[in-house]
Design a protein around this motif. Sequence first.
Motif, mmCIF file in Angstrom:
data_model
loop_
_atom_site.group_PDB
_atom_site.id
_atom_site.type_symbol
_atom_site.label_atom_id
_atom_site.label_comp_id
_atom_site.label_asym_id
_atom_site.label_seq_id
_atom_site.Cartn_x
_atom_site.Cartn_y
_atom_site.Cartn_z
ATOM 1 N N PHE A 26 0.812 -1.216 0.000
ATOM 2 C CA PHE A 26 0.000 0.000 0.000
ATOM 3 C C PHE A 26 0.844 1.264 0.000
ATOM 4 O O PHE A 26 0.371 2.329 -0.369
ATOM 5 N N ARG A 27 2.091 1.175 0.422
ATOM 6 C CA ARG A 27 2.977 2.333 0.459
ATOM 7 C C ARG A 27 3.783 2.492 -0.822
ATOM 8 O O ARG A 27 4.369 3.535 -1.060
ATOM 9 N N GLU A 28 3.840 1.469 -1.625
ATOM 10 C CA GLU A 28 4.660 1.526 -2.826
ATOM 11 C C GLU A 28 3.858 2.097 -3.998
ATOM 12 O O GLU A 28 2.641 1.952 -4.062
ATOM 13 N N VAL A 29 4.552 2.723 -4.917
ATOM 14 C CA VAL A 29 3.918 3.340 -6.076
ATOM 15 C C VAL A 29 3.175 2.276 -6.892
ATOM 16 O O VAL A 29 3.732 1.223 -7.213
ATOM 17 N N ASN A 30 1.921 2.541 -7.189
ATOM 18 C CA ASN A 30 1.082 1.661 -8.003
ATOM 19 C C ASN A 30 1.043 0.222 -7.489
ATOM 20 O O ASN A 30 0.961 -0.716 -8.264
ATOM 21 N N GLY A 31 1.109 0.041 -6.189
ATOM 22 C CA GLY A 31 1.020 -1.299 -5.617
ATOM 23 C C GLY A 31 2.314 -2.070 -5.641
ATOM 24 O O GLY A 31 2.342 -3.245 -5.300
ATOM 25 N N GLY A 32 3.386 -1.436 -6.070
ATOM 26 C CA GLY A 32 4.687 -2.101 -6.092
ATOM 27 C C GLY A 32 4.686 -3.348 -6.960
ATOM 28 O O GLY A 32 3.926 -3.447 -7.921
ATOM 29 N N PRO A 33 5.508 -4.314 -6.637
ATOM 30 C CA PRO A 33 5.621 -5.522 -7.457
ATOM 31 C C PRO A 33 4.313 -6.304 -7.558
ATOM 32 O O PRO A 33 4.031 -6.906 -8.584
ATOM 33 N N TYR A 34 3.503 -6.294 -6.490
ATOM 34 C CA TYR A 34 2.235 -7.024 -6.553
ATOM 35 C C TYR A 34 1.283 -6.377 -7.552
ATOM 36 O O TYR A 34 0.605 -7.060 -8.315
ATOM 37 N N GLY A 35 1.230 -5.055 -7.544
ATOM 38 C CA GLY A 35 0.372 -4.352 -8.494
ATOM 39 C C GLY A 35 0.807 -4.594 -9.936
ATOM 40 O O GLY A 35 -0.017 -4.838 -10.814
ATOM 41 N N GLN A 36 2.118 -4.530 -10.173
ATOM 42 C CA GLN A 36 2.648 -4.773 -11.516
ATOM 43 C C GLN A 36 2.337 -6.187 -11.973
ATOM 44 O O GLN A 36 1.949 -6.417 -13.124
ATOM 45 N N LEU A 37 2.498 -7.149 -11.075
ATOM 46 C CA LEU A 37 2.216 -8.538 -11.428
ATOM 47 C C LEU A 37 0.728 -8.756 -11.682
ATOM 48 O O LEU A 37 0.354 -9.487 -12.603
ATOM 49 N N ALA A 38 -0.115 -8.113 -10.894
ATOM 50 C CA ALA A 38 -1.563 -8.255 -11.085
ATOM 51 C C ALA A 38 -1.983 -7.761 -12.466
ATOM 52 O O ALA A 38 -2.802 -8.390 -13.142
ATOM 53 N N VAL A 39 -1.405 -6.650 -12.909
ATOM 54 C CA VAL A 39 -1.730 -6.125 -14.234
ATOM 55 C C VAL A 39 -1.267 -7.103 -15.317
ATOM 56 O O VAL A 39 -2.001 -7.382 -16.274
ATOM 57 N N LYS A 40 -0.062 -7.643 -15.174
ATOM 58 C CA LYS A 40 0.438 -8.630 -16.149
ATOM 59 C C LYS A 40 -0.476 -9.853 -16.184
ATOM 60 O O LYS A 40 -0.797 -10.387 -17.244
ATOM 61 N N TRP A 41 -0.909 -10.327 -15.011
ATOM 62 C CA TRP A 41 -1.789 -11.500 -14.931
ATOM 63 C C TRP A 41 -3.107 -11.223 -15.659
ATOM 64 O O TRP A 41 -3.568 -12.041 -16.461
ATOM 65 N N LEU A 42 -3.709 -10.070 -15.390
ATOM 66 C CA LEU A 42 -4.978 -9.735 -16.034
ATOM 67 C C LEU A 42 -4.808 -9.540 -17.539
ATOM 68 O O LEU A 42 -5.673 -9.963 -18.320
ATOM 69 N N ASP A 43 -3.711 -8.917 -17.954
ATOM 70 C CA ASP A 43 -3.456 -8.770 -19.391
ATOM 71 C C ASP A 43 -3.354 -10.137 -20.065
ATOM 72 O O ASP A 43 -3.861 -10.337 -21.163
ATOM 73 N N TRP A 44 -2.703 -11.070 -19.400
ATOM 74 C CA TRP A 44 -2.545 -12.414 -19.959
ATOM 75 C C TRP A 44 -3.873 -13.165 -19.961
ATOM 76 O O TRP A 44 -4.297 -13.689 -20.979
ATOM 77 N N GLN A 45 -4.523 -13.205 -18.799
ATOM 78 C CA GLN A 45 -5.737 -14.016 -18.664
ATOM 79 C C GLN A 45 -6.948 -13.429 -19.381
ATOM 80 O O GLN A 45 -7.750 -14.181 -19.935
ATOM 81 N N LEU A 46 -7.095 -12.117 -19.368
ATOM 82 C CA LEU A 46 -8.290 -11.505 -19.944
ATOM 83 C C LEU A 46 -8.111 -11.004 -21.370
ATOM 84 O O LEU A 46 -9.068 -10.964 -22.132
ATOM 85 N N LYS A 47 -6.885 -10.621 -21.714
ATOM 86 C CA LYS A 47 -6.637 -10.079 -23.043
ATOM 87 C C LYS A 47 -5.876 -11.038 -23.943
ATOM 88 O O LYS A 47 -5.724 -10.776 -25.126
ATOM 89 N N GLY A 48 -5.328 -12.124 -23.370
ATOM 90 C CA GLY A 48 -4.541 -13.056 -24.159
ATOM 91 C C GLY A 48 -3.186 -12.508 -24.564
ATOM 92 O O GLY A 48 -2.609 -12.945 -25.558
ATOM 93 N N ASP A 49 -2.670 -11.559 -23.810
ATOM 94 C CA ASP A 49 -1.399 -10.903 -24.120
ATOM 95 C C ASP A 49 -0.232 -11.873 -23.909
ATOM 96 O O ASP A 49 0.119 -12.210 -22.779
ATOM 97 N N LYS A 50 0.378 -12.318 -24.994
ATOM 98 C CA LYS A 50 1.478 -13.289 -24.925
ATOM 99 C C LYS A 50 2.727 -12.695 -24.282
ATOM 100 O O LYS A 50 3.501 -13.411 -23.662
ATOM 101 N N SER A 51 2.953 -11.397 -24.420
ATOM 102 C CA SER A 51 4.122 -10.799 -23.778
ATOM 103 C C SER A 51 3.956 -10.797 -22.260
ATOM 104 O O SER A 51 4.940 -10.892 -21.529
ATOM 105 N N ALA A 52 2.735 -10.710 -21.769
ATOM 106 C CA ALA A 52 2.486 -10.786 -20.326
ATOM 107 C C ALA A 52 2.601 -12.225 -19.837
ATOM 108 O O ALA A 52 3.012 -12.464 -18.700
ATOM 109 N N ALA A 53 2.273 -13.192 -20.685
ATOM 110 C CA ALA A 53 2.337 -14.609 -20.303
ATOM 111 C C ALA A 53 3.742 -15.036 -19.916
ATOM 112 O O ALA A 53 3.920 -15.892 -19.050
ATOM 113 N N LYS A 54 4.753 -14.425 -20.516
ATOM 114 C CA LYS A 54 6.142 -14.821 -20.231
ATOM 115 C C LYS A 54 6.529 -14.566 -18.772
ATOM 116 O O LYS A 54 7.469 -15.147 -18.276
ATOM 117 N N TYR A 55 5.776 -13.716 -18.086
ATOM 118 C CA TYR A 55 6.051 -13.468 -16.672
ATOM 119 C C TYR A 55 5.695 -14.669 -15.804
ATOM 120 O O TYR A 55 6.165 -14.778 -14.671
#
Length: 78
Positions: A26-55
Amino acid sequence: SFNNPEDVPVILGICDIPGHAHGGTFREVNGGPYGQLAVKWLDWQLKGDKSAAKYFEGSHPAILKNPRWVDLQKKNIK
């Protein structure tokens, strides 16, 4: 629980957040590593983004390039 899902992809990650691990996100910018990972997960699972899948995919997923991730478990992910 991480162990309950049988047929959906799941991931459980532990990230080192100095000072206050549980509330540090909660103190880190944009949720820190968890926030960044959550966005990658949603991009992969909901949008089919293959570049996010590599994470998440493979024996050495890209997320592990960040040394703050000290533990990563995954299930039903290639």
